[in-house]
Design a protein around this motif. Structure first.
Motif, mmCIF file in Angstrom:
data_model
loop_
_atom_site.group_PDB
_atom_site.id
_atom_site.type_symbol
_atom_site.label_atom_id
_atom_site.label_comp_id
_atom_site.label_asym_id
_atom_site.label_seq_id
_atom_site.Cartn_x
_atom_site.Cartn_y
_atom_site.Cartn_z
ATOM 1 N N LYS B 10 -96.455 -27.136 -74.954
ATOM 2 C CA LYS B 10 -96.714 -27.177 -73.515
ATOM 3 C C LYS B 10 -96.363 -25.823 -72.920
ATOM 4 N N TYR B 11 -97.111 -25.428 -71.873
ATOM 5 C CA TYR B 11 -96.761 -24.198 -71.161
ATOM 6 C C TYR B 11 -95.487 -24.441 -70.373
ATOM 7 N N SER B 12 -94.594 -23.454 -70.360
ATOM 8 C CA SER B 12 -93.321 -23.693 -69.681
ATOM 9 C C SER B 12 -93.532 -23.923 -68.180
ATOM 10 N N GLU B 13 -94.641 -23.383 -67.628
ATOM 11 C CA GLU B 13 -94.905 -23.591 -66.201
ATOM 12 C C GLU B 13 -95.398 -25.008 -65.915
ATOM 13 N N ASP B 14 -95.989 -25.653 -66.942
ATOM 14 C CA ASP B 14 -96.587 -26.969 -66.723
ATOM 15 C C ASP B 14 -95.571 -28.070 -67.020
ATOM 16 N N ASP B 15 -95.796 -29.263 -66.428
ATOM 17 C CA ASP B 15 -94.880 -30.353 -66.754
ATOM 18 C C ASP B 15 -95.542 -31.374 -67.681
ATOM 19 N N PHE B 16 -96.747 -31.041 -68.187
ATOM 20 C CA PHE B 16 -97.396 -31.961 -69.125
ATOM 21 C C PHE B 16 -97.592 -31.263 -70.470
ATOM 22 N N TYR B 17 -97.642 -32.068 -71.522
ATOM 23 C CA TYR B 17 -97.892 -31.502 -72.845
ATOM 24 C C TYR B 17 -99.376 -31.263 -73.034
ATOM 25 N N MET B 18 -99.695 -30.134 -73.659
ATOM 26 C CA MET B 18 -101.079 -29.790 -73.935
ATOM 27 C C MET B 18 -101.532 -30.557 -75.179
ATOM 28 N N MET B 19 -100.684 -30.531 -76.233
ATOM 29 C CA MET B 19 -101.022 -31.232 -77.474
ATOM 30 C C MET B 19 -99.727 -31.730 -78.112
ATOM 31 N N GLY B 36 -114.962 -29.155 -75.569
ATOM 32 C CA GLY B 36 -114.134 -30.021 -74.738
ATOM 33 C C GLY B 36 -114.294 -29.574 -73.303
ATOM 34 N N GLN B 37 -113.887 -30.462 -72.395
ATOM 35 C CA GLN B 37 -114.097 -30.123 -70.991
ATOM 36 C C GLN B 37 -113.201 -28.971 -70.576
ATOM 37 N N SER B 38 -113.532 -28.373 -69.450
ATOM 38 C CA SER B 38 -112.784 -27.225 -68.956
ATOM 39 C C SER B 38 -111.321 -27.597 -68.723
ATOM 40 N N GLY B 39 -110.427 -26.753 -69.188
ATOM 41 C CA GLY B 39 -108.999 -26.993 -68.980
ATOM 42 C C GLY B 39 -108.368 -27.911 -70.001
ATOM 43 N N CYS B 40 -109.121 -28.319 -71.037
ATOM 44 C CA CYS B 40 -108.556 -29.271 -71.986
ATOM 45 C C CYS B 40 -107.639 -28.586 -72.998
ATOM 46 N N GLY B 41 -107.695 -27.286 -73.095
ATOM 47 C CA GLY B 41 -106.757 -26.601 -73.981
ATOM 48 C C GLY B 41 -107.413 -25.855 -75.142
ATOM 49 N N LYS B 42 -108.698 -25.561 -75.023
ATOM 50 C CA LYS B 42 -109.381 -24.847 -76.108
ATOM 51 C C LYS B 42 -108.802 -23.445 -76.278
ATOM 52 N N SER B 43 -108.730 -22.730 -75.163
ATOM 53 C CA SER B 43 -108.188 -21.369 -75.258
ATOM 54 C C SER B 43 -106.742 -21.400 -75.735
ATOM 55 N N THR B 44 -106.036 -22.451 -75.337
ATOM 56 C CA THR B 44 -104.633 -22.556 -75.734
ATOM 57 C C THR B 44 -104.499 -22.582 -77.256
ATOM 58 N N ILE B 45 -105.424 -23.280 -77.922
ATOM 59 C CA ILE B 45 -105.365 -23.325 -79.392
ATOM 60 C C ILE B 45 -105.491 -21.912 -79.970
ATOM 61 N N ASP B 155 -113.601 -16.738 -78.118
ATOM 62 C CA ASP B 155 -113.419 -17.625 -76.964
ATOM 63 C C ASP B 155 -114.606 -17.500 -76.012
ATOM 64 N N GLU B 156 -115.510 -18.448 -76.098
ATOM 65 C CA GLU B 156 -116.714 -18.475 -75.268
ATOM 66 C C GLU B 156 -117.345 -17.094 -75.122
ATOM 67 N N PRO B 157 -117.686 -16.448 -76.233
ATOM 68 C CA PRO B 157 -118.133 -15.056 -76.129
ATOM 69 C C PRO B 157 -119.467 -14.907 -75.400
ATOM 70 N N THR B 188 -116.729 -23.135 -77.205
ATOM 71 C CA THR B 188 -117.869 -23.174 -76.290
ATOM 72 C C THR B 188 -117.788 -24.482 -75.528
ATOM 73 N N HIS B 189 -118.445 -24.562 -74.372
ATOM 74 C CA HIS B 189 -118.621 -25.908 -73.846
ATOM 75 C C HIS B 189 -120.097 -26.272 -73.820
ATOM 76 N N ASP B 190 -120.871 -25.494 -74.581
ATOM 77 C CA ASP B 190 -122.287 -25.807 -74.723
ATOM 78 C C ASP B 190 -122.477 -26.521 -76.066
ATOM 79 N N ASP B 206 -108.471 -36.069 -74.325
ATOM 80 C CA ASP B 206 -107.694 -35.907 -73.096
ATOM 81 C C ASP B 206 -106.308 -35.395 -73.405
ATOM 82 N N ARG B 207 -105.698 -34.778 -72.407
ATOM 83 C CA ARG B 207 -104.339 -34.271 -72.572
ATOM 84 C C ARG B 207 -103.333 -35.416 -72.569
ATOM 85 N N PRO B 208 -102.275 -35.345 -73.331
ATOM 86 C CA PRO B 208 -102.126 -34.433 -74.456
ATOM 87 C C PRO B 208 -102.896 -34.969 -75.645
HETATM 88 N N1 ATP Z 1 -100.730 -18.933 -69.218
HETATM 89 C C1 ATP Z 1 -100.655 -20.219 -68.778
HETATM 90 N N2 ATP Z 1 -99.533 -20.667 -68.201
HETATM 91 C C2 ATP Z 1 -99.453 -21.926 -67.768
HETATM 92 N N3 ATP Z 1 -100.437 -22.837 -67.865
HETATM 93 C C3 ATP Z 1 -101.565 -22.457 -68.427
HETATM 94 C C4 ATP Z 1 -101.746 -21.115 -68.905
HETATM 95 N N4 ATP Z 1 -102.984 -21.023 -69.413
HETATM 96 C C5 ATP Z 1 -103.541 -22.225 -69.258
HETATM 97 N N5 ATP Z 1 -102.712 -23.098 -68.673
HETATM 98 C C6 ATP Z 1 -102.950 -24.511 -68.363
HETATM 99 O O1 ATP Z 1 -103.451 -25.115 -69.508
HETATM 100 C C7 ATP Z 1 -104.655 -25.791 -69.235
HETATM 101 C C8 ATP Z 1 -105.626 -25.575 -70.362
HETATM 102 O O2 ATP Z 1 -105.960 -24.202 -70.407
HETATM 103 P P1 ATP Z 1 -106.962 -23.597 -71.458
HETATM 104 O O3 ATP Z 1 -107.223 -22.226 -70.989
HETATM 105 O O4 ATP Z 1 -106.453 -23.767 -72.819
HETATM 106 O O5 ATP Z 1 -108.237 -24.506 -71.260
HETATM 107 P P2 ATP Z 1 -109.710 -24.306 -71.814
HETATM 108 O O6 ATP Z 1 -110.042 -25.546 -72.568
HETATM 109 O O7 ATP Z 1 -109.831 -23.034 -72.529
HETATM 110 O O8 ATP Z 1 -110.552 -24.289 -70.484
HETATM 111 P P3 ATP Z 1 -111.855 -23.468 -70.123
HETATM 112 O O9 ATP Z 1 -113.015 -24.177 -70.738
HETATM 113 O O10 ATP Z 1 -111.890 -23.533 -68.636
HETATM 114 O O11 ATP Z 1 -111.658 -22.073 -70.641
HETATM 115 C C9 ATP Z 1 -105.160 -25.262 -67.914
HETATM 116 O O12 ATP Z 1 -105.627 -26.312 -67.114
HETATM 117 C C10 ATP Z 1 -103.931 -24.675 -67.275
HETATM 118 O O13 ATP Z 1 -103.377 -25.579 -66.325
#
Ligand code: ATP
Ligand code: MG
Lengths: 247, 250
Positions: B10-19, B36-45, B155-157, B188-190, B206-208
C-alpha cells in the motif's frame, strides 16, 4: 523586426510628446527636452563615459557577479536539503522587505565611501531574484523524469547534473536578465546616497546645480548600457538553448 | 524469470491496500499485458518491479533472486515519452548508458545500431521537438532497449497516439520484441491492443487484489490484424470488456 515596429512607434510618439511639452513649459531645470538631454550627453561625453561610467560599472559588475555566485549557491543548497530550505527561504524573503535606500547610508557608515558599501547595496537588491528564480528552475524538474533516471540507477549527482542543471538553465538566463537592470539601479542608488564618482553621484551633483538635462543624461547612459547588456545575454541564451520550441 | 511471491503493498499516503498476497510469474521471452480499470494499480505493479516502491510483505524474484540484491534487471518505459528536450536524440538514448558508465565509443555504436533498427537513424542529431508523437515513442523505446536489461516494463506507451499511428506502433513493437528477444510486461486499458500483442493477459481485480485472472491468447506470431476478426477472438474481446465494465459498476 516586424514585431517590434509597434513598440518603436509608440516610443517615438512618447518622445515627440515629451519634446513638445518640454518646449512649451520652457523650464529645463524641471523637465529638459529629449533633444537637450542628447545634447548634454554629447557635451559631457568624455566625463560621463570616460570617468563616471567605469566607476558605476565597477560596482555593477562586482555586485552582479557576487549576487550570481551567492544566488546560485543558495538555490543549490536549498534544493539539496529540505532543512536548509526551511531555514533559509523565509530569511531570504524577509531580506526583501528591508528598505534598501533607507539602510544604504548605514553601509556607508560601516564600510566607508569605498566601493564595498555600494557593492553591498547592489547585492542586496540583486541576489534575491537570482536565488528565487534559479531555485524555481530546480523545482521545475519533472518528478517523472527524476524517477526515470532513478530506474537507470542514477545517483543524486547524476540527477543534479543531467536533469536539474539543464532544466534550470532557461531560468538562470531569465534571472540574469532581471538582475542586470537591478544591479545597475542598485549601484546608482548607492552612488546617490554617498560617493565621489559614478553616474549616480554625477546625477545628484547636477541636481544641486539645477541642471535638469545633466540629471537625466547619466540616467539615459545607464539605461542604454542596461539594454545593451541584456541583449548580449539574450544572444548568448539563444545560441546556448537551441532546443526550446518557443524561441 | 519474474516472480511475485505473496506481495502485499500500500502507498503510505493511502489508507487502503493496493494488493494483498499477490503471486504470479512471467516466463522468459513472454509478452504479458496487464489490463484493468484506471487507478486499479497497473502502474503500481511496474513501480514495484523497477524498485521505485518496496512491497510491505512478500518478495519479487528474478531468476530466483530477490530484486533488492540485483541491479539493471529491468528497463522502464513511461507513458509520456519523457525525452529530455535539451538533448539530441543520440544523447537522449545514451542516457541510461551514460549513467551505467558505458565507454563513449561503444555508446555511439549502440545508438547507431538501435536507431537504424527503429528506423530513425537520420534523426540522430535532431532534438525531440523535431519529431512526431510516434517517432518520440520509438526513441523512448530505443532508450529503453539501450538500458540493456532483459525485462522491459512498458506503461501504456501508445495511449497518447492517434489510432492509426497506434496500430503501426503495435505491429512495430511485435517485430522489435522478436528482434531483441526481451521479456515484455505491457500495460494498456485497450483490450484489443492487449489481445493483439500478448501471449497472456492478466486482468486486475478490485482493490485490494489478491490474484489476477490470466487469459492465454493461443495464436502464433507473427500476427496480423485479420486475426482480431476470428470469432473466438471477437468473443474473447467482448468477454474481457464486459469483465472490466462489470468491475467498474460494482
Ligand atoms: N505515488 C503515489 N502515492 C500515493 N498513492 C498513489 C501513488 N501513485 C498512485 N497512487 C494511488 O494508487 C492508485 C493506483 O495507481 P496506479 O497508478 O497504479 O493505477 P493505474 O492502474 O496505473 O491507473 P491508470 O490506468 O490511470 O494509469 C491510484 O488511484 C492512486 O490513488
Ligand atoms: Mg498507470
Amino acid at each position: 523586426m516586424k514585431k517590434s515596429m509597434p513598440s518603436i512607434i509608440v516610443t517615438l510618439v512618447l518622445f515627440i510628446i515629451w519634446q513638445i511639452i518640454a518646449v512649451k513649459m520652457n523650464a529645463s531645470y524641471i523637465l529638459p527636452s529629449p533633444l537637450e538631454i542628447l545634447q548634454k550627453i554629447w557635451e559631457l561625453r568624455d566625463i560621463l563615459i570616460g570617468v563616471h561610467l567605469p566607476a558605476t560599472m565597477g560596482v555593477t559588475v562586482l555586485g552582479l557577479i557576487i549576487s550570481i555566485i551567492l544566488g546560485l549557491f543558495l538555490a543549490i543548497i536549498m534544493d539539496l536539503n529540505e532543512k536548509i530550505e526551511n531555514a533559509l527561504y523565509p530569511i531570504i524573503i524577509a531580506s526583501q522587505t528591508i528598505p534598501t535606500t533607507a539602510i544604504a547610508p548605514l553601509f556607508v557608515l560601516w564600510f566607508g565611501y569605498g566601493i564595498w558599501s555600494k557593492v553591498l547595496v547592489t547585492i542586496l537588491i540583486t541576489f534575491f531574484p537570482i536565488t528565487i528564480t534559479v531555485y524555481d528552475g530546480f523545482k521545475s524538474t519533472k518528478r517523472e523524469m527524476e524517477e526515470l533516471l532513478i530506474t537507470y540507477g542514477a545517483s543524486k549527482k547524476d540527477i543534479f547534473i543531467k536533469l536539474k542543471l539543464p532544466s534550470a538553465l532557461p531560468y538562470f538566463f531569465s534571472a540574469i536578465k532581471m538582475a542586470i537592470p537591478l544591479s545597475i539601479i542598485g549601484a546608482a542608488i548607492a552612488e546617490w546616497l554617498g560617493a565621489q564618482s559614478g553616474l549616480g553621484y554625477f546625477s545628484k551633483r547636477m541636481m544641486t546645480q539645477l541642471d535638469g538635462a545633466g540629471v537625466f543624461a547619466p540616467v539615459v547612459v545607464l539605461s542604454v548600457v542596461a539594454m545593451l547588456l541584456v541583449s548580449i545575454v539574450s544572444i548568448i541564451e539563444k545560441t546556448l538553448i537551441k532546443w526550446r520550441k518557443e524561441i | 524469470m519474474l516472480e511475485f511471491k505473496n506481495v502485499t503493498f500500500k502507498y503510505s499516503e493511502d489508507d487502503f491496500y493496493m494488493m494483498k498476497n499477490l503471486s504470479f510469474s512471467v516466463k522468459k521471452g513472454e509478452f504479458i499485458s496487464l489490463i484493468g480499470q484506471s487507478g486499479c494499480g497497473k502502474s503500481t505493479i511496474l513501480r514495484l518491479i523497477n524498485g521505485l516502491e518496496k512491497p510491505e510483505n512478500g518478495e519479487i524474484l528474478i531468476d530466483g533472486k530477490n530484486i533488492n540484491t540485483l541491479k539493471d534487471y529491468c528497463a522502464f518505459m513511461p507513458q509520456k515519452d519523457l525525452l529530455f528536450p535539451w538533448r539530441t536524440i543520440e544523447k537522449n538514448i545514451s542516457l541510461p548508458m551514460e549513467i551505467k558508465g558505458v565507454p563513449k565509443s561503444e555508446m555511439h555504436k549502440k545508438c547507431v545500431d538501435v536507431l537504424s533498427e527503429v528506423g530513425l537513424l537520420e534523426y540522430i542529431d535532431k532534438y525531440p521537438k523535431d519529431l512526431s508523437g510516434g517517432m518520440k515513442q520509438r526513441v523512448s523505446f530505443a532508450r529503453t532497449i539501450l538500458a540493456g536489461s532483459d525485462i522491459l516494463l512498458l506503461d501504456e506507451p501508445f495511449s497518447a497516439l492517434d489510432s492509426l499511428t497506434r496500430m503501426d506502433m503495435q505491429e512495430w513493437l511485435l517485430k522489435q520484441w522478436k528482434h531483441f528477444g526481451k521479456t515484455i510486461i505491457f500495460i494498456t486499458h485497450d483490450v484489443e491492443e492487449a489481445i493483439f500483442l500478448s501471449n497472456s493477459i492478466y486482468i486486475i481485480q478490485d482493490r485490494p487484489f489478491e490474484y489476477m485472472e490470466k487469459v492465454k491468447i493461443n495464436s502464433e506470431y507473427p500476427r496480423d490484424r485479420e486475426f482480431l476478426k476470428n470469432t473466438e477472438i471477437v468473443a474473447l474481446r467482448e468477454e474481457l470488456i464486459n469483465k472490466l465494465r462489470n468491475r467498474r459498476e460494482q
